[in-house]
Each structure stands twice: as C-alpha cells, then as structure tokens.
Write a protein that holds these residues in place. Structure first.
Motif, mmCIF file in Angstrom:
data_model
loop_
_atom_site.group_PDB
_atom_site.id
_atom_site.type_symbol
_atom_site.label_atom_id
_atom_site.label_comp_id
_atom_site.label_asym_id
_atom_site.label_seq_id
_atom_site.Cartn_x
_atom_site.Cartn_y
_atom_site.Cartn_z
ATOM 1 N N ILE A 1 0.836 -1.206 0.000
ATOM 2 C CA ILE A 1 0.000 0.000 0.000
ATOM 3 C C ILE A 1 0.869 1.255 0.000
ATOM 4 O O ILE A 1 0.651 2.180 -0.793
ATOM 5 N N ASN A 2 1.859 1.271 0.885
ATOM 6 C CA ASN A 2 2.740 2.438 0.962
ATOM 7 C C ASN A 2 3.534 2.632 -0.329
ATOM 8 O O ASN A 2 3.779 3.761 -0.763
ATOM 9 N N LYS A 3 3.926 1.535 -0.935
ATOM 10 C CA LYS A 3 4.658 1.599 -2.204
ATOM 11 C C LYS A 3 3.790 2.219 -3.288
ATOM 12 O O LYS A 3 4.246 3.064 -4.066
ATOM 13 N N MET A 4 2.526 1.817 -3.342
ATOM 14 C CA MET A 4 1.609 2.360 -4.336
ATOM 15 C C MET A 4 1.369 3.848 -4.104
ATOM 16 O O MET A 4 1.401 4.654 -5.051
ATOM 17 N N ILE A 5 1.133 4.217 -2.844
ATOM 18 C CA ILE A 5 0.873 5.620 -2.529
ATOM 19 C C ILE A 5 2.075 6.483 -2.876
ATOM 20 O O ILE A 5 1.945 7.562 -3.461
ATOM 21 N N ASP A 6 3.284 6.008 -2.540
ATOM 22 C CA ASP A 6 4.497 6.771 -2.834
ATOM 23 C C ASP A 6 4.730 6.885 -4.336
ATOM 24 O O ASP A 6 5.115 7.945 -4.838
ATOM 25 N N ARG A 7 4.502 5.801 -5.072
ATOM 26 C CA ARG A 7 4.779 5.815 -6.505
ATOM 27 C C ARG A 7 3.878 6.778 -7.248
ATOM 28 O O ARG A 7 4.301 7.451 -8.186
ATOM 29 N N PHE A 8 2.611 6.837 -6.834
ATOM 30 C CA PHE A 8 1.660 7.670 -7.568
ATOM 31 C C PHE A 8 1.391 9.012 -6.874
ATOM 32 O O PHE A 8 0.379 9.653 -7.135
ATOM 33 N N ASP A 9 2.296 9.428 -6.017
ATOM 34 C CA ASP A 9 2.183 10.730 -5.367
ATOM 35 C C ASP A 9 2.661 11.822 -6.327
ATOM 36 O O ASP A 9 3.850 11.974 -6.570
ATOM 37 N N TYR A 10 1.703 12.572 -6.896
ATOM 38 C CA TYR A 10 2.046 13.584 -7.887
ATOM 39 C C TYR A 10 2.898 14.710 -7.316
ATOM 40 O O TYR A 10 3.554 15.454 -8.055
ATOM 41 N N LYS A 11 2.915 14.836 -5.987
ATOM 42 C CA LYS A 11 3.655 15.933 -5.376
ATOM 43 C C LYS A 11 5.171 15.782 -5.519
ATOM 44 O O LYS A 11 5.906 16.739 -5.315
ATOM 45 N N THR A 12 5.636 14.576 -5.845
ATOM 46 C CA THR A 12 7.076 14.357 -5.950
ATOM 47 C C THR A 12 7.651 14.882 -7.264
ATOM 48 O O THR A 12 8.850 15.107 -7.371
#
Length: 333
Positions: free
Chosen positions: A267-278
């Motif tokens: 879950i954390n991997k998915m959230i981090d990967r698709f975080d547009y803020k990065t």
C-alpha cells in the motif's frame, strides 16, 4: 545558478516557498534564490538563515480567481516582476504557482516563444506502474485551442526533451484521442496524425487512449491540447488521491487490521509511486527562457519538487540543448 521564485498568488501560505528555498540551499550550495514576495512575508523571515537568498518586494499579485484583465491594470504583479528579472538575466530560471491564465499570458507577452514555435506548452511528468519509469504529457494546460501543426510541434519538443533527459533514444509518441481508429477525432487530430506519420525521425505510434497512460503499455509521450491534458492530469491526480484515501479508511477498520499488517508495504509503495507531489512541476517547452509552473494549490513538498526539477535541468543544460535543437530544426508545415 540563480532561480527566481514567485512566492505570491497561490492558495497556500507564501512562507512555504521561503521554507523550501532555505532547506534546498542548505543541501545544495551551488544555487541561489531570488524570491518575489510582499513585505509581510519578508518580515516573517527575520529569524531565518537567508544565506544565498534575496528578496524583491512587491505588494501586488494575482490570486487564483483574478481575471487576465488585471495584467493591463498593473505593471508590478509578482509574476510580471519575475519575468522581467528573467529577461534581464538577473535570474537563470523561474518558478511560479500563480493563476494559470495570468501566468500563461504574462510569460507569453514578456518572454515569448522560440522563433520557430507557434505556442509553448506545459510538459508534465506522470508516474507509471513500473518503478522509476515515467511518461510525459504535453500540453497539460497552456493552450485550449490548437491546430494540427501545433500538436505536431508539441511532439517535436517533447521528443527532444525526453530523448535528452530520460535516456530514451527513441521515445514512443502517441496522440491522445477517443479511440485508435484513424477516422476518429477532430480535424486537428487528423492533421497532426498525418504530419507525425511523415516524420521518420519520430517513433510515432498513432492515436492512443488515456486509459493506457500509467500502465506503460503504449506511449512514452502523450500529446494533446491543453484543455484535454488538464482534464487528464486532474482526473489522474484525483483518482490516485481517492484510491489512497479509500484504502486508508478501509484498513483502519478493526476487521481489516491483519490484512493491513500483511499488505502495508504494498500500500505504501503504491501511494508513494503515484504521489504527484514528488514531480509536481510543469516545464514550459517552447518558451525562450527556463520556466516551471506549479499547482495553484502548491505546498512545501510540491514547491521543493519543482525547485529540484528546475535545478537538475539547469545543471544538465537541458533548456539550452532543447532550444538550440529546435532552432536548427525544419519546422515547416
């Protein structure tokens, strides 16, 4: 290297822009910042370490709801001052998260496009299901109305950018449409499709659908008008945020607690990967000077990512390479 920061006119506290600059300088000693801000923001930095940071003061700025007519009424808006500094070579690049319509109009008037380019466009970086693999959307918001030749030029510019920055010698280019059949789309889609097919230097794969943007199964570069691109961008961002919120809500329920413990890393991997803020910034390709646009809702994380994107581009001389290549290309219809 000196980057200008328009700290006014976005939705959040402008002190966040100063915070991002202070922290970035602390880690990167080869950069300086010129921050355009009002006196209130400047007064709040009395206890800051402002090493390599200077301010240009103005009380005038355009908020997110102002009309473009404000440009005629004022000559000292923060974005106007920032563009002047860029034109006068007092800064090497510019970041702003101000009102998009005012931003586009001001940069077009004050900085202008490259001689061979009809319209500049926003280039946005989007994540995919593959780790560290990104795709690129152009235009994501600068131009509502375009011709087929404009779309063709967008593809040429994006191809140069991706080839030079992403280690992709022959990126796949797709033209966004409602279907892959050649009979679909408006006149500008059909005209652009015909032009792109005739250019053997491009790896053009034809019309593509938006459902394939983040699955890495079609194009590396997605071309469209700015109206379509902005809808695509905001739909993706909203969808990712909604899915993340849904998962967090469901896994907080007691009967899902064990499932959460076993799946937390995924879950954390998915959230981090698709975080547009990065990778929140949109480069303006086709403009004479280096400019990056942030969301009107930019926060500390988004501003920092925009600064990092511009910093990396300047260090690698990306804009000089792109502009020189465009100026040497045959841009005839």
């Amino acid at each position: 290297m000196k980057i200008g920061i328009d700290a006014l006119g976005f939705e959040n506290d402008p002190i966040l822009a100063v915070d991002a600059c202070v922290d970035f300088v602390a880690k990167n000693t080869d950069v300086e910042f010129v921050i355009i801000a009002n006196q209130d923001v400047i007064n709040r930095t009395k206890n800051y370490n402002l090493n390599k940071i200077t301010f240009v003061q103005t009380e005038e700025f355009a908020n997110q709801h102002d009309d473009v007519s404000i440009i005629r009424k004022s000559k000292n808006l923060s974005i106007q001052i920032a563009c002047d500094l860029l034109n006068e070579n007092k800064i090497d690049a510019l970041f702003s998260a101000c009102n998009t319509a005012i931003f586009v109009t001001t940069t077009f008037i004050k900085i202008g496009t490259l001689d061979k380019i009809n319209k500049f466009a926003f280039l946005t970086t989007l994540p995919t299901v593959v780790q560290d693999k990104y795709v690129y959307l152009l235009d994501s918001g600068a131009n509502k109305n375009v011709t087929g030749f404009d779309l063709y030029q967008f593809a040429l510019m994006a191809n140069i950018y991706v080839s030079k920055t992403q280690n992709l010698s022959n990126p796949r280019i797709g033209l966004i449409n409602i279907g892959t059949e050649e009979t679909k789309g408006f006149d500008e889609h059909k005209q652009a499709n015909a032009l792109l097919k005739t250019n053997n230097s491009l790896n053009y794969i034809g019309f593509v659908e938006t459902r394939n943007i983040i699955n890495n199964e079609s194009a590396d570069i997605f071309i469209c008008n700015g109206y379509t691109g902005n809808i695509v961008l905001k739909t993706l961002e909203g969808s990712m945020k909604t899915i993340a919120r849904f998962l967090k809500t469901e896994y907080k329920k007691w009967f899902n607690s064990f499932a959460y413990l076993t799946n937390k890393h995924i879950i954390n991997k998915m959230i981090d990967r698709f975080d547009y803020k990065t990778r929140a910034g949109a480069f303006l390709l086709g403009l004479k000077k280096p400019v990056i646009k942030g969301h009107g809702s930019s926060d500390y994380k988004q501003i920092t990512s925009c600064i990092k994107m511009m910093y990396d581009a300047l260090k690698n001389n990306v804009f000089t390479i792109i502009n020189d290549k465009i100026n040497n290309m045959d841009m005839k219809k």
